[in-house]
Design a protein around this motif. Structure first.
Motif, PDB file in Angstrom:
ATOM      1  N   SER A 122       0.835  -1.206   0.000  1.00  0.00           N
ATOM      2  CA  SER A 122       0.000   0.000   0.000  1.00  0.00           C
ATOM      3  C   SER A 122       0.868   1.254   0.000  1.00  0.00           C
ATOM      4  CB  SER A 122      -0.915   0.016   1.228  1.00  0.00           C
ATOM      5  OG  SER A 122      -1.727  -1.138   1.287  1.00  0.00           O
ATOM      6  N   LYS A 123       0.361   2.304  -0.625  1.00  0.00           N
ATOM      7  CA  LYS A 123       1.075   3.580  -0.657  1.00  0.00           C
ATOM      8  C   LYS A 123       0.546   4.477   0.462  1.00  0.00           C
ATOM      9  CE  LYS A 123       1.704   3.428  -5.683  1.00  0.00           C
ATOM     10  NZ  LYS A 123       1.430   4.125  -6.964  1.00  0.00           N
ATOM     11  N   GLY A 124       1.450   4.986   1.268  1.00  0.00           N
ATOM     12  CA  GLY A 124       1.034   5.761   2.436  1.00  0.00           C
ATOM     13  C   GLY A 124       1.517   7.198   2.425  1.00  0.00           C
ATOM     14  N   LEU A 125       0.751   8.037   3.114  1.00  0.00           N
ATOM     15  CA  LEU A 125       1.117   9.443   3.303  1.00  0.00           C
ATOM     16  C   LEU A 125       1.046   9.753   4.792  1.00  0.00           C
ATOM     17  CD1 LEU A 125       1.686  12.358   2.313  1.00  0.00           C
ATOM     18  CD2 LEU A 125      -0.790  12.632   2.007  1.00  0.00           C
ATOM     19  N   VAL A 126       2.150  10.239   5.347  1.00  0.00           N
ATOM     20  CA  VAL A 126       2.197  10.631   6.752  1.00  0.00           C
ATOM     21  C   VAL A 126       2.113  12.151   6.817  1.00  0.00           C
ATOM     22  CG1 VAL A 126       3.449  10.448   8.932  1.00  0.00           C
ATOM     23  CG2 VAL A 126       3.688   8.640   7.210  1.00  0.00           C
ATOM     24  N   VAL A 127       1.164  12.650   7.602  1.00  0.00           N
ATOM     25  CA  VAL A 127       0.928  14.095   7.676  1.00  0.00           C
ATOM     26  C   VAL A 127       1.145  14.570   9.111  1.00  0.00           C
ATOM     27  CG1 VAL A 127      -0.733  15.952   7.311  1.00  0.00           C
ATOM     28  CG2 VAL A 127      -0.756  13.949   5.808  1.00  0.00           C
ATOM     29  N   GLY A 128       1.957  15.595   9.260  1.00  0.00           N
ATOM     30  CA  GLY A 128       2.213  16.173  10.578  1.00  0.00           C
ATOM     31  C   GLY A 128       1.435  17.460  10.756  1.00  0.00           C
ATOM     32  N   LEU A 129       0.369  17.398  11.538  1.00  0.00           N
ATOM     33  CA  LEU A 129      -0.464  18.580  11.774  1.00  0.00           C
ATOM     34  C   LEU A 129       0.146  19.454  12.865  1.00  0.00           C
ATOM     35  CD1 LEU A 129      -4.016  16.926  11.779  1.00  0.00           C
ATOM     36  CD2 LEU A 129      -2.790  17.953   9.856  1.00  0.00           C
ATOM     37  N   GLY A 130      -0.159  20.738  12.809  1.00  0.00           N
ATOM     38  CA  GLY A 130       0.278  21.633  13.873  1.00  0.00           C
ATOM     39  C   GLY A 130       1.168  22.757  13.386  1.00  0.00           C
ATOM     40  N   ASN A 131       1.505  23.611  14.336  1.00  0.00           N
ATOM     41  CA  ASN A 131       2.291  24.811  14.058  1.00  0.00           C
ATOM     42  C   ASN A 131       3.723  24.609  14.551  1.00  0.00           C
ATOM     43  OD1 ASN A 131       3.380  27.382  13.840  1.00  0.00           O
ATOM     44  ND2 ASN A 131       1.527  28.413  14.548  1.00  0.00           N
ATOM     45  N   ILE A 132       4.648  24.535  13.635  1.00  0.00           N
ATOM     46  CA  ILE A 132       6.051  24.288  13.985  1.00  0.00           C
ATOM     47  C   ILE A 132       6.616  25.397  14.865  1.00  0.00           C
ATOM     48  CG2 ILE A 132       6.948  25.451  11.931  1.00  0.00           C
ATOM     49  CD1 ILE A 132       8.411  22.280  13.572  1.00  0.00           C
ATOM     50  N   ASP A 183       6.139   2.251   0.001  1.00  0.00           N
ATOM     51  CA  ASP A 183       6.024   3.552  -0.663  1.00  0.00           C
ATOM     52  C   ASP A 183       5.403   4.548   0.325  1.00  0.00           C
ATOM     53  OD1 ASP A 183       5.147   5.771  -2.175  1.00  0.00           O
ATOM     54  OD2 ASP A 183       4.947   4.552  -3.979  1.00  0.00           O
ATOM     55  N   VAL A 184       6.231   5.436   0.865  1.00  0.00           N
ATOM     56  CA  VAL A 184       5.776   6.378   1.895  1.00  0.00           C
ATOM     57  C   VAL A 184       6.225   7.793   1.547  1.00  0.00           C
ATOM     58  CG1 VAL A 184       5.909   7.024   4.338  1.00  0.00           C
ATOM     59  CG2 VAL A 184       5.883   4.608   3.691  1.00  0.00           C
ATOM     60  N   SER A 185       5.306   8.717   1.645  1.00  0.00           N
ATOM     61  CA  SER A 185       5.628  10.138   1.513  1.00  0.00           C
ATOM     62  C   SER A 185       5.139  10.854   2.766  1.00  0.00           C
ATOM     63  CB  SER A 185       4.989  10.733   0.253  1.00  0.00           C
ATOM     64  OG  SER A 185       3.640  10.330   0.135  1.00  0.00           O
ATOM     65  N   ALA A 186       5.593  12.077   2.968  1.00  0.00           N
ATOM     66  CA  ALA A 186       5.230  12.794   4.194  1.00  0.00           C
ATOM     67  C   ALA A 186       5.331  14.296   3.976  1.00  0.00           C
ATOM     68  CB  ALA A 186       6.144  12.371   5.346  1.00  0.00           C
ATOM     69  N   PHE A 187       4.492  15.029   4.686  1.00  0.00           N
ATOM     70  CA  PHE A 187       4.608  16.490   4.657  1.00  0.00           C
ATOM     71  C   PHE A 187       3.843  17.089   5.832  1.00  0.00           C
ATOM     72  CE2 PHE A 187       0.385  16.336   3.068  1.00  0.00           C
ATOM     73  CZ  PHE A 187      -0.158  17.618   3.051  1.00  0.00           C
ATOM     74  N   ALA A 188       4.152  18.345   6.124  1.00  0.00           N
ATOM     75  CA  ALA A 188       3.458  19.096   7.171  1.00  0.00           C
ATOM     76  C   ALA A 188       2.748  20.275   6.511  1.00  0.00           C
ATOM     77  CB  ALA A 188       4.448  19.588   8.221  1.00  0.00           C
ATOM     78  N   PRO A 189       1.416  20.317   6.552  1.00  0.00           N
ATOM     79  CA  PRO A 189       0.667  21.358   5.841  1.00  0.00           C
ATOM     80  C   PRO A 189       0.636  22.713   6.533  1.00  0.00           C
ATOM     81  CG  PRO A 189      -0.843  19.889   6.964  1.00  0.00           C
ATOM     82  CD  PRO A 189       0.528  19.316   7.162  1.00  0.00           C
ATOM     83  N   ILE A 215      -1.596   8.472   7.592  1.00  0.00           N
ATOM     84  CA  ILE A 215      -1.275   8.477   9.022  1.00  0.00           C
ATOM     85  C   ILE A 215      -1.112   9.937   9.414  1.00  0.00           C
ATOM     86  CG2 ILE A 215       0.409   7.883  10.803  1.00  0.00           C
ATOM     87  CD1 ILE A 215       1.060   5.356   9.283  1.00  0.00           C
ATOM     88  N   VAL A 216      -1.926  10.381  10.347  1.00  0.00           N
ATOM     89  CA  VAL A 216      -1.929  11.785  10.752  1.00  0.00           C
ATOM     90  C   VAL A 216      -1.430  11.888  12.191  1.00  0.00           C
ATOM     91  CG1 VAL A 216      -3.337  13.852  11.004  1.00  0.00           C
ATOM     92  CG2 VAL A 216      -3.897  12.196   9.234  1.00  0.00           C
ATOM     93  N   VAL A 217      -0.464  12.767  12.416  1.00  0.00           N
ATOM     94  CA  VAL A 217       0.105  12.960  13.752  1.00  0.00           C
ATOM     95  C   VAL A 217      -0.217  14.372  14.224  1.00  0.00           C
ATOM     96  CG1 VAL A 217       2.192  12.877  15.165  1.00  0.00           C
ATOM     97  CG2 VAL A 217       1.994  11.396  13.145  1.00  0.00           C
TER      98      VAL A 217
END
Length: 350
Positions: free
Chosen positions: A100-110, A145-151, A178-180
């Motif tokens: 499976s192809k996954g996307l990890v997202v980091g929520l919040g204000n850096i 297959d993993v990608s990631a970003f912080a919006p 996956i949302v953190v």
């Protein structure tokens, strides 16, 4: 007094269950199991229960650890091991496989430390999508297959977090999210030491009264696994917990006033409040009047009624939050990497 308009702030499902008694308690499934001397709690909430407590029905795991407070390397590793097991179980329940192809997202204000957990985790997550795009034949077995970003947050971008994530999901065609995120709790003991994992998704900002559009399987069309840690509590929670600790302290003193060791203690005595009991209803009323015998939910609502209208119900985080976020991000990112890439879990790469 009408306390109904005051909502108890917590993102933790098991706290909501403790606070609000439900007529459908028999529909709640609670299980506990041990992993490396850490207790993992697994709760399944039904549709009926979810409506009553204000939480989405689904699967919730809770891992409570003191490792974040002690900053002990070995204990943090045990925490990572336990969290890896939880994430794997949730992924399996959602039908996610190594292909499976996954996307990890980091929520919040850096830029706001207690809200920076998600973006900091993203900095440590192993991303591999570019490898599959550029040299797929050279990708080793055991790598997903993993990608990631912080919006970021809408205050900085001007764009709803949901809209950014939806656009990325539609563009790169992933199979799961996956949302953190950092959460809010209603107990001082939970701050920076309780990790919740759920398959119900998340509503960014809901714990601090700034709820944005929900990120879930229903809105995204793919499984959404949310990993969160409460990093803040509000002033009402601090006041309520302090009064609770005071009652336990007074009761402890009453129960031990005639014991010999009490005569040799100089200065404040450290008490294990997890073992200290609350006094009887009679003594609670004697110590604190009618307030002492209110239900936990009514006490919290009353404190919010006092503090909120004047802007005193502020959100608070521990002074050592920088170090806590650093440890938490390593534990969570390590567990995500091990859950998604068997080559990492097997120790072939670190």
């Amino acid at each position: 007094m009408n306390l109904e308009k005051f909502q108890i702030r917590t993102d933790l499902a098991f706290e909501a269950l403790d606070l609000k008694k439900t007529a459908y308690a028999n529909e709640v499934i609670n299980e506990e199991f041990e992993e490396g001397n850490l207790i993992i709690k697994r709760t399944v909430i039904s549709e009926n229960v979810g409506k009553e407590i204000g939480k989405k029905p689904g699967l919730y795991y809770v891992l409570d650890t003191k490792a974040i407070k002690t900053h002990d390397h070995d204990e943090l590793k045990k925490c990572e091991n336990a969290l890896t097991k939880i994430i794997k179980e949730v992924l399996r329940a959602e039908g996610v496989t190594e292909k499976s192809k996954g996307l990890v997202v980091g929520l919040g204000n850096i830029n706001v430390t207690p809200d920076s957990l998600g973006p900091v985790v993203i900095d440590n997550v192993i991303v591999t999508r570019h490898m599959f795009l550029l040299n797929p034949e050279e990708v080793s077995e055991g790598i997903s297959d993993v990608s990631a970003f912080a919006p970021g947050v809408m205050g900085n971008t001007g764009i709803e977090t949901y809209d950014i994530i939806e656009a990325v999901v539609n563009k790169i065609k992933v199979d799961y999210l996956i949302v953190v995120d950092a959460l809010a709790a209603r107990s001082l003991a939970r701050v920076n030491r309780t990790i919740q994992v759920t398959n119900t998704g998340i509503s960014p900002g809901s714990g601090v009264g700034n709820s944005r559009k929900e990120i879930s399987k229903e809105t995204m069309g793919i499984p959404v696994i949310a990993i969160g840690v409460p990093t803040v509590v509000d002033a009402a929670t601090i006041a309520n917990d302090t009064l609770d600790l005071l009652l336990r302290y007074l009761n402890y003193k009453l129960e031990n006033q005639n014991r010999p060791h009490q005569n040799v203690i100089v200065g404040p005595e450290k008490i294990n409040f997890e073992e200290a009991k609350l006094p009887t209803e009679e003594y609670r009323k004697e110590f604190m009047g009618e307030f002492g015998v209110l239900s936990e939910e009514d006490k919290m609502k009353l404190l919010e009624e006092v503090l909120t209208p004047n802007g005193f119900n502020m959100m608070v985080t521990p002074k050592e939050v920088d170090l806590d976020i650093s440890d938490l991000s390593e534990v969570i990112s390590g567990a995500i990497d091990r859950s998604l890439h068997t080559i990492v879990d097997n120790g072939i790469i670190a």
